[in-house]
Design a protein around this motif. Sequence first.
Motif, PDB file in Angstrom:
ATOM      1  N   GLU A 252      38.308  44.535  47.755  1.00  0.00           N
ATOM      2  CA  GLU A 252      37.364  45.497  47.177  1.00  0.00           C
ATOM      3  C   GLU A 252      37.939  46.162  45.940  1.00  0.00           C
ATOM      4  O   GLU A 252      37.206  46.470  45.000  1.00  0.00           O
ATOM      5  N   LEU A 253      39.265  46.390  45.962  1.00  0.00           N
ATOM      6  CA  LEU A 253      39.863  47.051  44.799  1.00  0.00           C
ATOM      7  C   LEU A 253      39.827  46.133  43.592  1.00  0.00           C
ATOM      8  O   LEU A 253      39.554  46.563  42.478  1.00  0.00           O
ATOM      9  N   GLU A 255      37.633  43.777  43.079  1.00  0.00           N
ATOM     10  CA  GLU A 255      36.242  43.691  42.625  1.00  0.00           C
ATOM     11  C   GLU A 255      35.836  44.957  41.899  1.00  0.00           C
ATOM     12  O   GLU A 255      35.118  44.903  40.899  1.00  0.00           O
ATOM     13  N   ALA A 256      36.296  46.116  42.411  1.00  0.00           N
ATOM     14  CA  ALA A 256      35.956  47.368  41.743  1.00  0.00           C
ATOM     15  C   ALA A 256      36.460  47.340  40.314  1.00  0.00           C
ATOM     16  O   ALA A 256      35.774  47.767  39.388  1.00  0.00           O
ATOM     17  N   SER A 257      37.651  46.808  40.145  1.00  0.00           N
ATOM     18  CA  SER A 257      38.221  46.760  38.805  1.00  0.00           C
ATOM     19  C   SER A 257      37.471  45.757  37.924  1.00  0.00           C
ATOM     20  O   SER A 257      37.121  46.072  36.778  1.00  0.00           O
ATOM     21  N   TYR A 258      37.181  44.572  38.456  1.00  0.00           N
ATOM     22  CA  TYR A 258      36.399  43.604  37.679  1.00  0.00           C
ATOM     23  C   TYR A 258      35.070  44.205  37.261  1.00  0.00           C
ATOM     24  O   TYR A 258      34.606  44.016  36.145  1.00  0.00           O
ATOM     25  N   ALA A 259      34.438  44.936  38.200  1.00  0.00           N
ATOM     26  CA  ALA A 259      33.107  45.467  37.927  1.00  0.00           C
ATOM     27  C   ALA A 259      33.138  46.506  36.820  1.00  0.00           C
ATOM     28  O   ALA A 259      32.104  46.857  36.273  1.00  0.00           O
ATOM     29  N   LEU A 260      34.320  47.032  36.503  1.00  0.00           N
ATOM     30  CA  LEU A 260      34.413  47.965  35.389  1.00  0.00           C
ATOM     31  C   LEU A 260      34.683  47.220  34.081  1.00  0.00           C
ATOM     32  O   LEU A 260      34.931  47.835  33.054  1.00  0.00           O
ATOM     33  N   GLY A 261      34.662  45.886  34.154  1.00  0.00           N
ATOM     34  CA  GLY A 261      34.919  45.121  32.940  1.00  0.00           C
ATOM     35  C   GLY A 261      36.398  45.045  32.611  1.00  0.00           C
ATOM     36  O   GLY A 261      36.773  45.026  31.444  1.00  0.00           O
ATOM     37  N   VAL A 262      37.243  45.017  33.647  1.00  0.00           N
ATOM     38  CA  VAL A 262      38.682  44.916  33.411  1.00  0.00           C
ATOM     39  C   VAL A 262      39.105  43.471  33.628  1.00  0.00           C
ATOM     40  O   VAL A 262      38.666  42.824  34.580  1.00  0.00           O
ATOM     41  N   ARG A 263      39.953  42.971  32.746  1.00  0.00           N
ATOM     42  CA  ARG A 263      40.396  41.581  32.857  1.00  0.00           C
ATOM     43  C   ARG A 263      41.257  41.363  34.073  1.00  0.00           C
ATOM     44  O   ARG A 263      41.873  42.283  34.579  1.00  0.00           O
ATOM     45  N   ARG A 266      44.956  42.341  33.818  1.00  0.00           N
ATOM     46  CA  ARG A 266      45.115  43.794  33.822  1.00  0.00           C
ATOM     47  C   ARG A 266      44.856  44.354  35.210  1.00  0.00           C
ATOM     48  O   ARG A 266      45.505  45.299  35.658  1.00  0.00           O
ATOM     49  N   GLN A 270      47.665  46.445  36.951  1.00  0.00           N
ATOM     50  CA  GLN A 270      47.495  47.890  37.040  1.00  0.00           C
ATOM     51  C   GLN A 270      46.786  48.371  38.289  1.00  0.00           C
ATOM     52  O   GLN A 270      46.773  49.570  38.562  1.00  0.00           O
ATOM     53  N   VAL A 271      46.172  47.468  39.023  1.00  0.00           N
ATOM     54  CA  VAL A 271      45.543  47.902  40.273  1.00  0.00           C
ATOM     55  C   VAL A 271      46.251  47.276  41.465  1.00  0.00           C
ATOM     56  O   VAL A 271      46.690  47.966  42.380  1.00  0.00           O
ATOM     57  N   THR A 275      49.227  49.169  43.882  1.00  0.00           N
ATOM     58  CA  THR A 275      48.831  49.436  45.255  1.00  0.00           C
ATOM     59  C   THR A 275      49.852  48.862  46.233  1.00  0.00           C
ATOM     60  O   THR A 275      50.083  49.414  47.299  1.00  0.00           O
TER      61      THR A 275
ATOM     62  N   MET B  53      29.628  38.804  39.066  1.00  0.00           N
ATOM     63  CA  MET B  53      30.653  39.080  40.065  1.00  0.00           C
ATOM     64  C   MET B  53      30.671  37.978  41.120  1.00  0.00           C
ATOM     65  O   MET B  53      31.615  37.854  41.886  1.00  0.00           O
ATOM     66  N   VAL B  81      33.837  39.301  31.382  1.00  0.00           N
ATOM     67  CA  VAL B  81      34.351  40.664  31.231  1.00  0.00           C
ATOM     68  C   VAL B  81      33.412  41.507  30.371  1.00  0.00           C
ATOM     69  O   VAL B  81      33.133  42.665  30.683  1.00  0.00           O
ATOM     70  N   ARG B  84      30.389  42.379  32.468  1.00  0.00           N
ATOM     71  CA  ARG B  84      30.610  43.407  33.485  1.00  0.00           C
ATOM     72  C   ARG B  84      30.784  44.783  32.877  1.00  0.00           C
ATOM     73  O   ARG B  84      30.539  45.786  33.544  1.00  0.00           O
ATOM     74  N   SER B  85      31.225  44.840  31.612  1.00  0.00           N
ATOM     75  CA  SER B  85      31.339  46.184  31.048  1.00  0.00           C
ATOM     76  C   SER B  85      29.967  46.705  30.632  1.00  0.00           C
ATOM     77  O   SER B  85      29.818  47.884  30.385  1.00  0.00           O
ATOM     78  N   PHE B  91      29.606  49.618  45.002  1.00  0.00           N
ATOM     79  CA  PHE B  91      29.669  48.786  46.196  1.00  0.00           C
ATOM     80  C   PHE B  91      29.236  49.551  47.436  1.00  0.00           C
ATOM     81  O   PHE B  91      29.113  50.776  47.432  1.00  0.00           O
ATOM     82  N   ASN B  95      35.123  52.586  47.127  1.00  0.00           N
ATOM     83  CA  ASN B  95      36.445  51.999  46.928  1.00  0.00           C
ATOM     84  C   ASN B  95      37.163  52.604  45.738  1.00  0.00           C
ATOM     85  O   ASN B  95      37.454  51.911  44.776  1.00  0.00           O
ATOM     86  N   PHE B  97      40.288  53.837  43.526  1.00  0.00           N
ATOM     87  CA  PHE B  97      41.632  53.264  43.455  1.00  0.00           C
ATOM     88  C   PHE B  97      42.620  54.210  44.137  1.00  0.00           C
ATOM     89  O   PHE B  97      42.743  55.364  43.730  1.00  0.00           O
ATOM     90  N   THR B  99      45.782  54.496  44.145  1.00  0.00           N
ATOM     91  CA  THR B  99      46.975  54.982  43.445  1.00  0.00           C
ATOM     92  C   THR B  99      46.633  56.002  42.369  1.00  0.00           C
ATOM     93  O   THR B  99      47.526  56.545  41.738  1.00  0.00           O
ATOM     94  N   ASN B 113      41.730  49.203  30.672  1.00  0.00           N
ATOM     95  CA  ASN B 113      41.581  48.307  29.535  1.00  0.00           C
ATOM     96  C   ASN B 113      42.459  48.714  28.374  1.00  0.00           C
ATOM     97  O   ASN B 113      42.344  48.169  27.280  1.00  0.00           O
ATOM     98  N   ARG B 162      32.736  56.713  38.013  1.00  0.00           N
ATOM     99  CA  ARG B 162      33.614  55.728  37.398  1.00  0.00           C
ATOM    100  C   ARG B 162      32.790  54.651  36.691  1.00  0.00           C
ATOM    101  O   ARG B 162      33.143  54.190  35.608  1.00  0.00           O
TER     102      ARG B 162
END
Lengths: 375, 259
Positions: A252-253, A255-263, A266, A270-271, A275, B53, B81, B84-85, B91, B95, B97, B99, B113, B162
């Motif tokens: 899920e983490l 996917e959450a990052s991908y869904a923000l448009g993060v490569r 990265r 970074q995630v 973790t 996705m 990418v 998705r942006s 979800f 979820n 993050f 950290t 990014n 977010r």
Amino acid sequence: MTNATLTPVPAAPVANRRNRLSKGRLPRWAIPVVGLSALVLGAAGSTLGGFSIASMLIYTALLFVVGATAVTVIVEGRRQGTNSFFTYLIHGCFILALIPLISVLYTVLERGLPGMTSNFLFTSMNGMTGAVDNQSVADGTPVLGGAYHAVVGTLLITAFSTIISVPIGMLAAIYLVEYGQGKALSRGITFFVDVMTGIPSIVAGLFAGALFGILFGPSTRMGIVAAVALSVLMIPTVVRSTEEMLKIVPNELREASYALGVRKWRTIAQVVIPTAISGIASGVTLAIARVIGETAPILVTAGLANNINFNVFSNWMATLPTFIYYQILSPTSPTNIDPSAQRAWAAALLLIIMVMVLNLGARLIARVFSPKTGR
Amino acid sequence: MSKRIDVSDLNVYYGNFRAVADVNIEIGAKSVTAFIGPSGCGKSTFLRTLNRMHEVIPGATVEGQVLLDGDNLYDPGVDPVTVRSQIGMVFQRPNPFPTMSIRDNVLAGVKLNARKISRSDADDLVESSLRASNLWNEVKDRLDKPGSGLSGGQQQRLCIARTIAVKPGVILMDEPCSALDPISTLAIEDLINEMKNDYTVVIVTHNMQQAARVSDKTAFFNIAGTGKPGKLIEYDDTATIFSNPSVKATEDYVSGRFG
Ligand SMILES: Nc1ncnc2c1ncn2[C@@H]1O[C@H](COP(=O)(O)OP(=O)(O)OP(=O)(O)O)[C@@H](O)[C@H]1O
Ligand SMILES: [Mg+2]
């Protein structure tokens, strides 16, 4: 007056009526009494065949387990009896497992502490001959010479092997978990990592020795060769532990990052890794702790030195394990082996302390980096 | 900022298994669209194809077209990418993050990014996103505390903040309230009603009342049987779907006489 209304109504008379839901219960003194009688009987029993502490303890333990179980079965019933039988059995096994550990710690402390002098910590064995040892024994002066060069060697060689194996191991694990799912290459890597886990350490040493022999001429011995040998031993451990840690990072983490448009890379850097970092750190520490005590691969790759050498890229180097090995096997003074034995035990103590510090360091890292909870 | 989505002849696969078949749907800009249907009929699967996705899952593929304001998401050469942006996603399970602090969670889309942002811009973005997700007042005093220390409902609103912070044109939500209590659910429904002014919202829900309360249009998906692909059965104004559907299956489903 108002007090009366607040007083709880006494429950129905309970005097002396046994709760029908409960079974019999042993009084609190019963188990200690069984223990004491087991001790007395055990002591008596062991005198029959020549008294010794060990046999007394064994008899006592056996008598206690049997006796306490029997009493519990009689008073509390079979189920409780089985329960206490296994409880005592497991506690017994735990104590049994602790005995070697405590005995090792005790022995090393007892024999190593006298040797922990500033001389031992801050001088090398350079120029130390049998004559010097004979002299200090004859004069009753403190033992000269120390393990400074071996400490330097241990730290340098271990540091270099960590520098080599952590990136390789972590990248391999990242490939396995994040990119290689189900691919032939990743199955291959997994297979070879498994094989590598089982490589005897001397073989790793011979491999590194032979490799550098081919590259730089026969019997090339220097710190970096030892570091390569140790990293052959470290890499599989690092791969395995990092892999396990990355696997438990919830999808899920990612996917959450991908869904923000993060490569993807990265996201991993970074995630996913932050973790998992605390688990990875302790895995790396375990890997270091495993190789820091290696002796054989060091002997065939870094040789043995008596002098201080800060350069892993030239000349022979000593580490604490090889230092211990040689001090015991061929004492500096063949006629007076006590100074050498003292140095060896002190070095052993030092090695244990280093591993412990390493473990504490890993815990600290884990504490600092681990995902934060609480508000 | 908000964008429309047009889907034509979409088939979605997990390996060889076709999970969703032949979907054609037009989702207007600045509207709320609800997807309803029985469990396993492919609502989540379809939703995830709308921002690429779906292909994150190994072996998952898509056939057909999804146009975002006329541009096909599945053209060769389109970087998922980028897609998705512009199309964000919330979800089912919150979820955040683990950290990161609350503040960093909101800024995640920017920070992960490695986009440069000045301190004051970042503060503004955090405040506006948290205000837009109705969370600001609850967390403004503890922005530096971890996001995982919030309640489930607050975490979900943090995830919405977010998503808003990357300024997408479309926001997809997969059962965003299914793990939440009625009060948090209402807070999120209010939020969806406000979000309609700036975003195109697509929401999957199992809660008929919720679909009726928040959406302008509703799509009913159904599945003929296990192993068969899910299909879009009926798509119309929400009022029509709930009061006067043209397909029998839709009527049975929305009136609870299903199965
Ligand atoms: N990762 C996956 N791999 C293979 N098949 C999958 C995967 N995820 C879902 N499916 C299958 O695709 C079909 C549609 O699943 P999906 O999750 O889209 O249903 P849904 O409508 O969202 O259901 P629910 O309302 O329970 O969330 C199901 O038959 C499911 O078994
Ligand atoms: Mg779903």
